[in-house]
Design a protein around this motif. Sequence first.
Motif, PDB file in Angstrom:
ATOM      1  N   ARG A 274       0.829  -1.200   0.000  1.00  0.00           N
ATOM      2  CA  ARG A 274       0.000   0.000   0.000  1.00  0.00           C
ATOM      3  C   ARG A 274       0.872   1.262   0.000  1.00  0.00           C
ATOM      4  O   ARG A 274       0.567   2.252  -0.673  1.00  0.00           O
ATOM      5  N   ALA A 275       1.935   1.210   0.777  1.00  0.00           N
ATOM      6  CA  ALA A 275       2.820   2.375   0.868  1.00  0.00           C
ATOM      7  C   ALA A 275       3.472   2.694  -0.479  1.00  0.00           C
ATOM      8  O   ALA A 275       3.590   3.862  -0.858  1.00  0.00           O
ATOM      9  N   ILE A 276       3.883   1.666  -1.228  1.00  0.00           N
ATOM     10  CA  ILE A 276       4.532   1.942  -2.514  1.00  0.00           C
ATOM     11  C   ILE A 276       3.531   2.451  -3.544  1.00  0.00           C
ATOM     12  O   ILE A 276       3.882   3.272  -4.394  1.00  0.00           O
ATOM     13  N   VAL A 277       2.289   1.973  -3.477  1.00  0.00           N
ATOM     14  CA  VAL A 277       1.271   2.501  -4.386  1.00  0.00           C
ATOM     15  C   VAL A 277       1.058   3.988  -4.107  1.00  0.00           C
ATOM     16  O   VAL A 277       1.000   4.823  -5.024  1.00  0.00           O
ATOM     17  N   PHE A 278       0.982   4.317  -2.831  1.00  0.00           N
ATOM     18  CA  PHE A 278       0.783   5.711  -2.450  1.00  0.00           C
ATOM     19  C   PHE A 278       2.017   6.544  -2.792  1.00  0.00           C
ATOM     20  O   PHE A 278       1.913   7.646  -3.342  1.00  0.00           O
ATOM     21  N   ALA A 279       3.192   6.019  -2.458  1.00  0.00           N
ATOM     22  CA  ALA A 279       4.431   6.740  -2.745  1.00  0.00           C
ATOM     23  C   ALA A 279       4.630   6.910  -4.244  1.00  0.00           C
ATOM     24  O   ALA A 279       5.036   7.974  -4.718  1.00  0.00           O
ATOM     25  N   GLY A 280       4.337   5.849  -5.000  1.00  0.00           N
ATOM     26  CA  GLY A 280       4.450   5.948  -6.454  1.00  0.00           C
ATOM     27  C   GLY A 280       3.511   6.997  -7.014  1.00  0.00           C
ATOM     28  O   GLY A 280       3.853   7.716  -7.969  1.00  0.00           O
ATOM     29  N   GLY A 281       2.330   7.101  -6.402  1.00  0.00           N
ATOM     30  CA  GLY A 281       1.398   8.131  -6.834  1.00  0.00           C
ATOM     31  C   GLY A 281       1.947   9.525  -6.615  1.00  0.00           C
ATOM     32  O   GLY A 281       1.780  10.426  -7.461  1.00  0.00           O
ATOM     33  N   THR A 282       2.640   9.735  -5.502  1.00  0.00           N
ATOM     34  CA  THR A 282       3.216  11.062  -5.243  1.00  0.00           C
ATOM     35  C   THR A 282       4.312  11.396  -6.253  1.00  0.00           C
ATOM     36  O   THR A 282       4.405  12.532  -6.722  1.00  0.00           O
ATOM     37  N   VAL A 283       5.137  10.401  -6.599  1.00  0.00           N
ATOM     38  CA  VAL A 283       6.194  10.644  -7.592  1.00  0.00           C
ATOM     39  C   VAL A 283       5.571  10.948  -8.950  1.00  0.00           C
ATOM     40  O   VAL A 283       5.977  11.891  -9.648  1.00  0.00           O
ATOM     41  N   ALA A 284       4.559  10.151  -9.344  1.00  0.00           N
ATOM     42  CA  ALA A 284       3.920  10.357 -10.645  1.00  0.00           C
ATOM     43  C   ALA A 284       3.248  11.723 -10.720  1.00  0.00           C
ATOM     44  O   ALA A 284       3.346  12.427 -11.733  1.00  0.00           O
ATOM     45  N   VAL A 285       2.565  12.117  -9.643  1.00  0.00           N
ATOM     46  CA  VAL A 285       1.906  13.428  -9.627  1.00  0.00           C
ATOM     47  C   VAL A 285       2.946  14.539  -9.741  1.00  0.00           C
ATOM     48  O   VAL A 285       2.754  15.523 -10.474  1.00  0.00           O
ATOM     49  N   ALA A 286       4.053  14.390  -9.024  1.00  0.00           N
ATOM     50  CA  ALA A 286       5.104  15.407  -9.092  1.00  0.00           C
ATOM     51  C   ALA A 286       5.676  15.514 -10.510  1.00  0.00           C
ATOM     52  O   ALA A 286       5.908  16.617 -11.024  1.00  0.00           O
ATOM     53  N   MET A 287       5.893  14.375 -11.159  1.00  0.00           N
ATOM     54  CA  MET A 287       6.436  14.392 -12.515  1.00  0.00           C
ATOM     55  C   MET A 287       5.422  14.953 -13.510  1.00  0.00           C
ATOM     56  O   MET A 287       5.778  15.711 -14.413  1.00  0.00           O
ATOM     57  N   LEU A 288       4.156  14.603 -13.350  1.00  0.00           N
ATOM     58  CA  LEU A 288       3.134  15.130 -14.249  1.00  0.00           C
ATOM     59  C   LEU A 288       2.923  16.624 -14.034  1.00  0.00           C
ATOM     60  O   LEU A 288       2.371  17.308 -14.901  1.00  0.00           O
ATOM     61  N   GLY A 289       3.365  17.126 -12.871  1.00  0.00           N
ATOM     62  CA  GLY A 289       3.296  18.563 -12.640  1.00  0.00           C
ATOM     63  C   GLY A 289       4.090  19.355 -13.662  1.00  0.00           C
ATOM     64  O   GLY A 289       3.820  20.538 -13.889  1.00  0.00           O
TER      65      GLY A 289
END
Length: 731
Positions: A274-289
């Motif tokens: 669960r933590a990696i799904v959430f953490a991966g989401g934060t990285v992806a959102v930051a990159m899509l920024g």
Amino acid sequence: MSVIARWCFRHHFIVIGAWLLTLAVLGGTAVSAGAMFSDRYSLPGTESTRAADLLETQFQRSSGDRTTIVLHTTNGKVTDPAVQGKVNAMLAEVAKVPEVGAVVSPFSSRGAAQISPDRQTAYATITFTKQSQSLDTGNIQKVVDLGSDLRGDALEVEFGGAAMAQLEKPSTSTAELVGIVAAAIVMLFAFASVLATAIPLIAAILALGNALFCIDLLTHVMDIGTTAPIIAAFVGLGVGIDYALFVVARYRNGIISGLTAEEAAVEAMNTSGRAIVFAGGTVAVAMLGLLVLGISVLSGIGLAAAIMVAFAVAVAATLLPALFGIFGTRVLSRRQRARLKNEGPRGASASDAWARWAGFVQKRPVTLTLAATLVMVVLTVPFFSMRLGAADAGNNAPDTTTRKAYDLLAEGFGPGYNGPLLLVAKVPAGGAAEADLGRLEQNLRSVPGVASVQPGPVAPGATVRTLQVTPTTAPDTKQTADLIDTLRDRVIPSYEKDGLVVHVGGQTAVFKDFASVVGGKMPLFVAIVVAFGCVLLMLAFRSLVIPLTAAVMNLLSTGAGFGVVVAVFQWGWGASALGAGSAGPVESFLPAMMLAVLFGLSMDYEVFLVSRIHEEWLHTGDNDLAVRRGQAATGRIITAAAIIMICVFMAFVFAGMRTIAEFGLGVAVAILLDALVVRTILVPAVMQLCGRWNWYLPKAIDKVLPHVSVEGPSKPAAGRKPELQGVDGRT
């Protein structure tokens, strides 16, 4: 996560087969379709873009990148008849090379200004029909081969320009291999098991391959720069190995504590998964920024990195439980399996060293917070003198032909010859506009900072004219940037009448415009990335304090990384030791790109550390105990993950590409500080000082936000204080 983990564990061969089939299909499609990478800068509305668009309307045949063949005699003059004959014969052959649009000899009437005053240096200009990244490298090599045949004891021949840089671009495969080997060594020490070491590497490489094939296909529908897959590979290798590392570590702890292989896999995915799904989401959102900047090259990098992270998360969430289903308890070393058999299950104990360190931090939160903050602030200081721009061939390694050509031109003609400005004028039919352009040309010669002005060729009936303006200073200097502003704001407007319109373009102007556009949009980008990160952490931990402190600490880590980049690459401290060439400006797109990557990766470590602290808080209701246990339990694995990430990024510092070296060093330093200073000192110290307020969220906000569980199902501790119930992260 438990349902997915259990299904993948039981149907492991189907999952593995599906991933291999996906890799084969994507690979086959990508290979057959090919890749169409483009380094074209899309800067709508800027002066340099208007100049390029206007130029292309009338000079399509010769609107591609320009290359120079630089000639220098060590004995005699370049104007000697023997030298002229050989050079003209060579240039006649160069003109026949496919994709060569125009050739201007220094010995022609058009090229008279291409001979230095001392007649020892001259250059020929080769204009291709396409941009450098779209050219066939074989044709570029033919030009190099023809020119190189003239080399001798008395004549030096070197090559400059973007097209030649394509030939010098080194392969990053060696750097990738070094990063993987370094990661394997770190994991082997951490796990003491070859199989446990191999699993994260398999997951990362599979995610990397699938993502790179997807990026190749994406080049057919949008502009993706040639550096995008390299940067995406950085991020993919780092997060792919790290995510798998966290899951494998949790799975091994489950086996040691007596769970069956299946239940250990389910627990690992229900917590670390669960933590990696959430953490991966934060990285992806930051990159899509990066998409909000509206700059094609950065949008391509952001999307490519987000795709890489998505595959890393998907592989970790599905392939890892499948591999656990095959290998079972063999992820433990033989000694660990023997101990488990002889002594029975035992709880996963934290490292004694990390437990002692956690206690040390907890006893001195104020002192350590101030000391750690001071270190980060000092390292951030150089950031405030950052000068954005683009490194030119003068920053290349001394043994490259582009650097040698740059130096010969600078010595023979002056440093500005390496980055001339191109004034593109739209001249309506009629004498008035022609006269205005003529007066502008004469006046330009007296503008401070202008070394020379050379009119371009004029086709019969042409309504577009060009003037090549050579500055007295090098392309990457502040003086040249100021000259561009002077021409645009004060000189040219006085002559734009009678329908005459003049734009300042050329590569040097493009880089300046790029820096201006990025700098203007950075505040919005920072605000969006920070806001998204805070919202995600608020969702995860039902807290106001944790997201706000995380944002400040992540910005400190990023600022320190920028500070080191400025000190090394702009100030030149240690640049030669890294093979980074001479001092120069920091690449314009680096701040946005580094901020996106670092903010996302810093959030990773924040999620892994705080999720474990939060898990202990839910079990005990004691903030002090939760912080101490959480840090002791995650300290070793977070440090190992950070070392792996540092190894991956540092491997690219020595790959021979200045842009990639800047990015690699900045990210590696920031991760080092984030792991050793922020996560081991600042976060636990601040959480110790905040106490139970770490878990406070106003009821009004709590009702609005959806409930998301990062740690999986947990039972809250009994005896919780009533005033904090319902706002402490309970799911």
